[in-house]
Design a protein around this motif. Sequence first.
Motif, mmCIF file in Angstrom:
data_model
loop_
_atom_site.group_PDB
_atom_site.id
_atom_site.type_symbol
_atom_site.label_atom_id
_atom_site.label_comp_id
_atom_site.label_asym_id
_atom_site.label_seq_id
_atom_site.Cartn_x
_atom_site.Cartn_y
_atom_site.Cartn_z
ATOM 1 N N GLU A 410 -69.835 5.686 -36.212
ATOM 2 C CA GLU A 410 -70.019 4.321 -36.444
ATOM 3 C C GLU A 410 -68.909 3.569 -37.089
ATOM 4 O OE1 GLU A 410 -72.823 2.312 -36.485
ATOM 5 O OE2 GLU A 410 -73.746 4.059 -35.209
ATOM 6 N N PRO A 411 -68.635 2.250 -37.307
ATOM 7 C CA PRO A 411 -67.156 1.919 -37.863
ATOM 8 C C PRO A 411 -67.304 1.901 -39.175
ATOM 9 C CG PRO A 411 -68.888 0.058 -36.980
ATOM 10 C CD PRO A 411 -69.361 1.380 -36.479
ATOM 11 N N PHE A 412 -66.111 1.767 -39.747
ATOM 12 C CA PHE A 412 -66.011 1.732 -41.206
ATOM 13 C C PHE A 412 -65.986 0.240 -41.864
ATOM 14 C CE2 PHE A 412 -64.175 6.025 -40.721
ATOM 15 C CZ PHE A 412 -64.382 6.486 -42.196
ATOM 16 N N PRO A 413 -66.615 0.223 -42.939
ATOM 17 C CA PRO A 413 -66.283 -1.259 -43.652
ATOM 18 C C PRO A 413 -64.947 -1.873 -43.540
ATOM 19 C CG PRO A 413 -67.203 0.163 -45.001
ATOM 20 C CD PRO A 413 -66.912 1.081 -44.087
ATOM 21 N N ARG A 414 -64.832 -3.078 -43.400
ATOM 22 C CA ARG A 414 -63.266 -3.404 -43.347
ATOM 23 C C ARG A 414 -62.593 -3.296 -44.410
ATOM 24 N NH1 ARG A 414 -62.360 -10.099 -42.445
ATOM 25 N NH2 ARG A 414 -60.310 -10.060 -42.130
ATOM 26 N N GLU A 415 -62.907 -3.029 -45.542
ATOM 27 C CA GLU A 415 -62.125 -2.732 -46.708
ATOM 28 C C GLU A 415 -61.702 -1.224 -46.763
ATOM 29 O OE1 GLU A 415 -66.165 -2.343 -47.982
ATOM 30 O OE2 GLU A 415 -65.317 -3.842 -46.904
ATOM 31 N N ALA A 416 -62.143 -0.582 -46.004
ATOM 32 C CA ALA A 416 -61.781 0.953 -45.915
ATOM 33 C C ALA A 416 -60.318 0.980 -45.467
ATOM 34 C CB ALA A 416 -62.514 1.719 -45.022
ATOM 35 N N ARG A 417 -59.765 2.041 -46.286
ATOM 36 C CA ARG A 417 -58.222 2.034 -46.297
ATOM 37 C C ARG A 417 -57.956 3.425 -45.538
ATOM 38 N NH1 ARG A 417 -55.204 -0.884 -51.233
ATOM 39 N NH2 ARG A 417 -56.206 -2.879 -51.147
ATOM 40 N N THR A 418 -56.936 3.405 -44.558
ATOM 41 C CA THR A 418 -56.147 4.750 -44.197
ATOM 42 C C THR A 418 -54.939 4.614 -45.293
ATOM 43 O OG1 THR A 418 -57.057 4.627 -41.874
ATOM 44 C CG2 THR A 418 -54.773 5.599 -42.132
ATOM 45 N N GLU A 419 -54.575 5.834 -45.354
ATOM 46 C CA GLU A 419 -53.502 6.212 -46.246
ATOM 47 C C GLU A 419 -52.495 7.281 -45.730
ATOM 48 O OE1 GLU A 419 -55.409 7.380 -49.941
ATOM 49 O OE2 GLU A 419 -56.077 5.438 -50.545
ATOM 50 N N VAL A 420 -51.372 6.926 -45.480
ATOM 51 C CA VAL A 420 -50.317 7.706 -44.911
ATOM 52 C C VAL A 420 -49.203 7.799 -45.803
ATOM 53 C CG1 VAL A 420 -48.553 7.928 -43.068
ATOM 54 C CG2 VAL A 420 -50.778 6.987 -42.697
ATOM 55 N N TYR A 421 -49.030 9.342 -46.190
ATOM 56 C CA TYR A 421 -47.761 9.669 -47.006
ATOM 57 C C TYR A 421 -46.535 9.549 -46.507
ATOM 58 C CZ TYR A 421 -44.790 12.451 -50.228
ATOM 59 O OH TYR A 421 -43.768 12.706 -51.063
ATOM 60 N N LEU A 422 -45.547 9.071 -47.017
ATOM 61 C CA LEU A 422 -44.302 8.762 -46.681
ATOM 62 C C LEU A 422 -43.056 9.198 -47.754
ATOM 63 C CD1 LEU A 422 -44.714 5.277 -44.735
ATOM 64 C CD2 LEU A 422 -44.633 7.601 -43.581
ATOM 65 N N PRO A 423 -42.806 10.282 -47.351
ATOM 66 C CA PRO A 423 -41.655 10.891 -48.534
ATOM 67 C C PRO A 423 -40.537 10.054 -48.732
ATOM 68 C CG PRO A 423 -42.531 12.606 -47.303
ATOM 69 C CD PRO A 423 -42.819 11.504 -46.634
ATOM 70 N N GLN A 424 -40.146 10.040 -49.912
ATOM 71 C CA GLN A 424 -38.766 9.329 -50.289
ATOM 72 C C GLN A 424 -37.680 9.961 -49.558
ATOM 73 O OE1 GLN A 424 -37.880 8.934 -54.511
ATOM 74 N NE2 GLN A 424 -36.299 7.532 -53.977
ATOM 75 N N SER A 425 -37.638 11.368 -49.492
ATOM 76 C CA SER A 425 -36.608 12.164 -49.124
ATOM 77 C C SER A 425 -36.806 11.792 -47.530
ATOM 78 C CB SER A 425 -36.753 13.421 -49.380
ATOM 79 O OG SER A 425 -38.209 13.907 -48.981
#
Length: 467
Positions: A410-425
Motif C-alpha cells: 500500500e502507499p504511504f501517507p503523504r507526510e511519511a519521510r524517507t531519511e538518507v544519512y549524508l556524512p559531513q566527511s
Amino acid sequence: MTIMSSTARCLGLVILLLGLTTPAAATPTAPELGHAGRWLTDELGRVVTLHGVNLVYKYPPYFPAAGGFGENDAQFLAENGFNAVRLGFAWNAVEPQPGVYDDNYIAQIKQTQQLLARYNIYSLIDSHQDAFNESVGASWSGFPYWATVTDGFPLQPDPGFPLVYFTSPAQNQTWANFWRDHAAPDGVGLQEHYAAMWAHVAQSFADEPYVLGYDLINEPWPGWEYPTCFPQGCPQFESGVLAPFEAKVMNAIRRVDPKHLLFYEPSVTNDFGTPNWMPNPTGDPNAGMSFHDYCVGPIDTCVSNGLARADLEGVVGLVTEFGATKDSAKLTRLADTFDDNMASWLFWSQPQNQTPGHPQEPPTGPNLMDPAIVRPYPHAIAGTPLQWHYDSATGTFTIRYSARRADSGEPFPREARTEVYLPQSNYPDGYQVEIQGANVVSVPDARLLQLTTNPGQDTVQVTVTRR
C-alpha cells in the motif's frame, strides 16, 4: 525534476535540530524494529537500514566500560552515522558457576546499552565466544570453564585462534560434548544451562528501548564434524544439531521477551563462503539470521548465500561481522558489495581482534570503526528499496525506491519521510540533490536528508553529489 543546491552554512543548526551530537535528556522511548520479509521495518512500516560496529570486550571483567568505552565513544559513533552496535557479553561472566548468575555483570552490559540508546543507537545483544574457552586454545574465555568438557583429550597441537579449531583434539571434543548436551557438574545439560542463561539475560533487556534483538551464539563450531562442511556446507549439522539447540534458546527467550527479534546463526564455516543450509529453528515469525562475511577469493558468496537463505526462510538477513582489517580498499569493496545487495551490516574492526599476532585494543570510538566504511545510506525509506549505490571517488550517491510499503504494497501517507544519512566527511562543502518523484523537506546540508513522496508517484529516484 527538482534540483536543490546547498552549502554548509546551516550545519550547526542541523546538528542541534537532529540531535546527532547531543543526546536526549532522558533515554528515549523507541518503538521496536520488526521486519517485512528480509527488510527491517520501523513502527511506520518504513524500511530501516543499519550501519554499525561490534563492541565486544574480551578481557576480564568482560564489559566495554571496563575497557574505556563511554559517553564520548557513543557520541563519536553517532556523529559518524552509526545507528547500531553488536554488544557482546560472555556466558562465562553471566554464569560463573552452574545456575549462579552475576546480575552486576549483566547490569554493566545494560548500562552500555542504555548509553547507546541515548544516542539513538540500537543494540544487538550478542552471546560471544571464539573457540569456547582458554583451556582449549581460545584467546579468551567467552564460555565457562565448567562447561568445557574435554574427556581428557589433549589441547596440542595449539596454533592459537582461529587455527586451533582445525588442530586441537580438546577443542573439538569440547564442542562435541556441547552438541551432545553433556551434563554440567550439577547434572543439568549444558544446552539447558545455556538457554536458561539467555532467558535470564533477555529478561533484563525485554523492556529497554533501542534493543534490536538477541544474537543467540557467535560462530558456532561443528566440532569433529567440521571436515564434512567443506566445500558444500553443513546441511546435516545445521538442521539436525545446531537448529534444535538454537530452538531451545529461542523458546527460552520467548518466555520472557515476546517482541524483540531473535537472530540465529549458522555454522562458522559459512563465514568463508560455504553454502548456507540454516533453517529458522522454531519458525518464529519475528526472527532474523545473523551471518558473517570473511569470504576469500574474487567472488564474495557470503552475502548472497546469507541473504538468499534468509529470504528463503522469510526472515531478516543481517551481516553482523566483516572486516577485521585496515585495508581501506578492501573495506570499500565490501561496503560496495553490501550496498549492491541493500544489506544492513555491523563492522568488526581489526583492533577488536585477539589473535596471537594482534591483542585487542581498548574498545573506544576510533578503534571500533574505519573511515573507509563511513558512507551515505538510507536510514529509513518510506517505501521499498530497489537499488542504492555510492561512488566513493566522486561522492555520488544514488537511490531508487518504490513508494509502496514493503509489508502490504500500500502507499504511504503523504507526510511519511524517507531519511538518507549524508556524512559531513563525505560532503565537506555541502551537497546538491537531484530528485524525481519527491521533495526535500530537511534544511540545507542536513546530515539527514529528508524527503516526502509527491502524490501519485510510484517510484522515487534521488542523486546526491558533492558541492
